[in-house]
Design an enzyme around this catalytic site. Sequence first.
Site, PDB file in Angstrom:
ATOM      1  N   ASP A  26       1.633   5.120  -9.239  1.00  0.00           N
ATOM      2  CA  ASP A  26       1.016   6.336  -9.957  1.00  0.00           C
ATOM      3  C   ASP A  26       0.420   5.741 -11.224  1.00  0.00           C
ATOM      4  O   ASP A  26      -0.766   6.050 -11.752  1.00  0.00           O
ATOM      5  CB  ASP A  26       2.116   7.205 -10.465  1.00  0.00           C
ATOM      6  CG  ASP A  26       2.746   8.011  -9.134  1.00  0.00           C
ATOM      7  OD1 ASP A  26       1.841   8.416  -8.378  1.00  0.00           O
ATOM      8  OD2 ASP A  26       3.875   8.510  -9.260  1.00  0.00           O
ATOM      9  N   GLU A  53       8.221  12.271  -4.511  1.00  0.00           N
ATOM     10  CA  GLU A  53       7.345  12.566  -3.441  1.00  0.00           C
ATOM     11  C   GLU A  53       7.208  14.171  -3.360  1.00  0.00           C
ATOM     12  O   GLU A  53       5.937  14.711  -3.182  1.00  0.00           O
ATOM     13  CB  GLU A  53       7.528  11.769  -2.170  1.00  0.00           C
ATOM     14  CG  GLU A  53       7.360  10.454  -2.208  1.00  0.00           C
ATOM     15  CD  GLU A  53       6.259   9.604  -3.009  1.00  0.00           C
ATOM     16  OE1 GLU A  53       4.983  10.606  -2.865  1.00  0.00           O
ATOM     17  OE2 GLU A  53       6.223   8.722  -3.625  1.00  0.00           O
TER      18      GLU A  53
END
Length: 280
Positions: A134, A41
């Site tokens: 993602d 992250e």
Amino acid sequence: MWKLFTLLKINPLLWIVAIVSVMTGHFREFLILFIVIFIHELGHAMTALFFKWRLVKVEMLPFGGVAEMDEYGNRPYREELSVILAGPLQHVWMIVGSLFLMQFGIGDPFILNLFVSINWMILLFNLLPIWPLDGGKLLFLCLTVLFPYKKAKSHMLILSSVLLLTFFSGCMLLFPFHMNLLIVSSFLLYAHYVEWKHQPYVYVRFLLERLNAIQKPTKKKVLTVDPTETVGSVLSTLYKGYEHEVHIKSDPPYVCKEKELLTAYFKQSAKTCAIQDLFR
């Protein structure tokens, strides 16, 4: 960097998971998983800040993490691709670094093997074309090249939902009592539900940002429409990454700019107004 840490949030449930991991003797695995997800992250967040994106928060959850941005599809493709890939790319150097240490006998082999395994697991899972992973964001970005933004969003959610249900069904057949997979799958199902509900809001934010954009896209696209089409239906055909010129098939023909339609949409409440009436 300091700004990033001020935006870091720890979900309260994560503390419960940490306590349970201590009680069950799995704190080492929990700590490695936390570090790997945090670095993942961090990659997203630091890249977003580099491009001066509006970063809302970086939240660590019991089953993953999320870097939340206040952006709605109007950033350049290279920026969006960089921000998306910045997370998965963190696993590459972590895996390579761990293998290097193992090759030269540095560190605990068990810990390093566990570190590599967790990195591979998160990397491969995260690249599944399922929203909001993602891979799902990459799928959406690719669809915006082929379809208008609004249609690309709905197509992405349909494809992602089918893939998620397939993944969920496979998990239930192969690992019916795997609690972690059940929790993660439930979270993804909930994320899809929320995204379906928020579609109109996200679309309006996409249009609003185009109206107030300081820097316009360099690429141009011409839209040819009938005079009876409404302002709302014409705006639903806008593409990401283009500035549009609307050619109205009237007699005589008329040409208007995208911003004229956006201004009418937001400032004159002309969503259902026909183009021919708007410019009569």
